[in-house]
Design an enzyme around this catalytic site. Structure first.
Site, PDB file in Angstrom:
ATOM      1  N   SER A 566       0.280  -2.950   2.544  1.00 42.38           N
ATOM      2  CA  SER A 566       0.430  -3.922   1.468  1.00 42.38           C
ATOM      3  C   SER A 566      -0.941  -4.483   1.085  1.00 42.38           C
ATOM      4  O   SER A 566      -1.838  -3.731   0.705  1.00 42.38           O
ATOM      5  CB  SER A 566       1.410  -5.019   1.878  1.00 42.38           C
ATOM      6  N   HIS A 684       9.332  -1.543   0.428  1.00 44.21           N
ATOM      7  CA  HIS A 684       8.068  -2.060   0.936  1.00 44.21           C
ATOM      8  C   HIS A 684       8.006  -2.045   2.467  1.00 44.21           C
ATOM      9  O   HIS A 684       6.960  -2.280   3.050  1.00 44.21           O
ATOM     10  CB  HIS A 684       7.862  -3.484   0.423  1.00 44.21           C
TER      11      HIS A 684
END
Length: 715
Positions: A566, A684
């Site tokens: 991320s 994610h």
């Protein structure tokens, strides 16, 4: 040592055709102009996922990467070991909540694909637990997961947000605690990928307040993941009849969290402006009117209901490390708030992620303090006098704190070497007791130790690095090192236990975790020094830690690998482009790489307060200067890179990984692998099915061991 390298696998079969190296990528230059600067983007066409050419390209890259990874030396041995560790019946409990004399929790129990919701009498009686909601019973494929849950005050009902495929786009279902039977109507679009979602029951359990995203037709398609509002649902009625409460005037990127005072029925809405760390607070009064208590510039970063009609606030106004205020709800005037706990040398944790780190009971105030990476609990009475606190493991982190009865609390605690366990602390007698909610590790770390050392960054800043190493290690430069970092959003990177880390240690590896600027380890100033136009400090800090690991004799560049995800993926991208000579291999997961176009994605606007916007000339110059995608230089000898992404990622558009992969494959002169592995059923990382966790772990471990030329020591 093995002599087989990725590049010696010369022939890969793709779709029945023999090809050398990764699939070719067409360059279609597009010129974008920012403040008079013309920027050429050769792979902008890879952004459009609806284009079948993009899907075909992604499929070929994915097939190529998996063929390479599946055929690496020792991969089957790794698969057996990693499967053994991750499927071991190492039960863990998290997201606890006490309601109506019951203790609710999310339970993770490998080899089940997803965690599930249980209820039990207390933390000392998990053998009496009952399952309320098991996502794998709802969806045997393992794609459905729990985003969050909230029990009613009497514990008879529980609202559960469920989403599919890692999308985090959740609808709320209502279940009976006793039977697990679903009841009532489904409330759609309560949870989202970045702004999240929340819910708060009324004291009598007759209804609840909840966050709501726009319904189909209410706003343009590009606005459907924005404009979160607050609504009220009465049990037994149709969601079509729900009552609007507040939010139409909130920012486009509002993120709302809720709390209802079970004594008075007042409701507290905490509204964050995107991912800025700036908050406004609203209270629904006893007259059923909403009143704003704080604005985004007031620097109040957390609020909670206290006894005697008060609000307890964490303030950073003239206190970047945090102080505690008490505000009377009689007049709700922030100017009249009383300082209860002044700012200290250490930082009061106030991240707006997960469960609030501040817990208020009838007579006590529990605060989590950040110590530069590790954390601890400090206890105060409501007049601000510090009391004796619970026992904490050395170099460890405090997780959730849960009020249970009177002033007693449950809290979780773990370290790099000891798995999480829940402890009961009673301030009346000062005793700390370990409960039965204990995670048993399937591996042993008794041959390892943790040391905390410091690197010196480019501007002289001391940067902590936590090093997990085998006892008796020789600092002769021969050790393979895996280094990770994050550095963003004011998030503190704390000691966490990972049984999977044993795999790396068994190959003689050293694991290191840096506490970089941009995080919250040393307060808001530490965060600000690594955000917006100061973001380059984060990359300088990480480079300094890399050099420290080399200079201190732990390793050499050929034995050093880095890993991050991320915002940590952005860090990996900057490492590749700014310091390609410092490491041999990089694993970068769901990363952000194109800093000029990141804000165009649905989630990207939420990140503007952290990264800045190309619309601002100063921000643009800073973004362009470090943007990994725009700083890939032809002919650079890059390290080996494995990019990991999820097709359903709601937080970071997978186009970043596609564009960065194409650029590096074309530019690197090292001849080393640049692979893109895409998971079609994940996002994610939230709620990734266990089988996919295993597969991904096998692949990145095999990649790193092969690239660093490591073999497990044979006894």
């Amino acid at each position: 040592m093995r002599c087989v390298k990725i590049l010696s696998i010369l022939l890969i079969v793709l779709g029945g055709c023999a090809v050398y190296g990764p699939p070719k990528t067409s360059r279609v230059p597009v010129v974008n102009e920012y403040h008079g600067v013309k920027v050429v983007d050769p792979y902008q066409w890879l952004e459009d996922w609806d284009d079948k050419r993009v899907q075909a390209w992604s499929d070929k890259q994915n097939a190529y990467a998996r063929d390479v990874l599946d055929n690496l030396p020792g991969v089957e041995e790794l698969r057996g070991r990693i499967t053994e560790i991750l499927t071991a019946e190492s039960i863990s409990y998290y997201s606890l909540c006490r309601r109506g004399g019951r203790l609710f929790a999310i339970k993770r129990q490998p080899p089940l694909e997803q965690p599930f919701l249980v209820v039990m009498p207390s933390a000392q009686k998990p053998e009496s637990e009952r399952v309320i909601v098991d996502p794998t019973k709802i969806d045997p494929s393992g794609s459905t997961s729990i985003d969050f849950y909230v029990p009613s005050p009497d514990g008879e009902l529980v609202a559960v947000s469920l989403s599919v495929g890692g999308s985090e786009s959740g609808d709320v279902h209502i279940y009976k605690t006793e039977s697990g039977e679903e009841t009532g109507r489904v409330i759609a679009r309560v949870n989202g990928g970045t702004a999240g979602g929340d819910l708060a029951w009324t004291p009598d359990g007759s209804g609840f307040y909840y966050t709501q995203y726009p319904r189909l037709g209410e706003r343009p398609v590009e606005d459907m993941d924005f404009y979160q509002q607050l609504w009220y649902h009465e049990l037994g009625t149709s969601p079509d009849d729900d009552r609007y409460e507040i939010g139409k005037d909130f920012p486009r990127i509002a993120e709302i969290r809720l709390e209802c005072d079970e004594q008075t029925g007042r409701v507290l809405a905490t509204v964050q402006y995107g991912d800025s760390g700036r908050f406004a607070h609203y209270v629904r009064t006893l007259r059923r009117q909403w009143k704003q208590i704080t604005d985004y510039d007031d620097k109040i970063v957390q609020a909670a209901f206290g006894p005697d009609d008060t609000l307890i606030l964490i303030s950073r106004d003239d206190a970047p490390r945090g102080k505690i205020l008490k505000l009377s709800l009689a007049d709700m005037s922030l100017e009249k708030a009383e300082t209860v706990v002044p700012e200290a040398e250490e930082t009061i944790v106030s991240e707006f992620y997960g469960h609030p780190p501040m817990v208020v009971t009838s007579n006590r105030l529990y605060l989590t303090y950040q110590l530069g990476g590790p954390s601890e609990i400090r206890v105060f009475d409501l007049q601000g006098h510090q009391q004796a606190g619970p026992k904490i493991l050395p170099v460890s982190s405090v997780g959730q704190i849960v009020a249970v009865s009177g002033d007693a609390v449950l809290y979780s605690n773990s370290s790099y070497l000891e798995p999480s366990a829940w402890y009961l602390f009673d301030p009346d007698d000062g005793k700390t007791a370990k409960t039965e909610l204990v995670t048993e590790s399937p591996v042993d770390f008794s041959d390892c130790e943790v040391v905390r050392e410091y690197a010196t960054s480019k501007d002289g800043t001391k940067v902590p690095v936590n090093i997990i190493r085998l006892k008796g290690i020789k600092l002769d430069g021969s050790n393979p090192v895996l280094l990770t970092g994050y550095g963003g959003y004011g998030i503190s990177i704390e000691p966490r236990f990972s049984a999977l880390r044993r795999v790396w240690m068994d190959y003689g590896g050293v694991y290191a975790q840096a506490n970089l600027r941009g995080g919250g380890e040393f307060g808001e100033q530490w965060h600000k020094q690594g955000m917006l136009t100061s973001k380059q400090n984060v990359f300088d800090d990480f480079a300094a830690v890399m050099r420290y690991m080399i200079d201190a004799g732990y390793t050499t560049p050929e034995r050093l690998a880095t890993i991050g995800g991320s915002n940590g993926g952005l860090l990996m991208g900057a490492t590749i482009t700014q310091h390609p000579q410092l490491c041999r291999a990089v694993v970068s997961s769901v990363g952000i790489y194109d800093m000029l176009r990141v804000e165009l994605a649905p989630n990207g606007e939420f990140n503007i307060p952290e990264f800045g916007t190309v619309k601002n000339p100063d921000h643009f110059r800073a973004l362009y200067a470090y943007s990994p995608y725009h700083n890939v230089e032809d002919g650079t000898a890059c390290p080996s890179v494995l990019f990991l992404t999820g097709a359903n990622d709601p937080r970071v558009d997978p186009m970043h990984s596609r564009k960065m992969t194409a650029s590096l494959q074309a530019a690197s002169s090292s001849g080393r692998a640049v692979l893109l592995r895409t998971s079609s059923k994940t996002g994610h990382g939230h709620a990734t099915p266990l089988s996919e966790q295993i597969d991904k772990s096998v692949h990145y471990h095999a990649f790193l061991l092969n690239e660093l030329d490591i073999e497990r020591d044979k006894e």
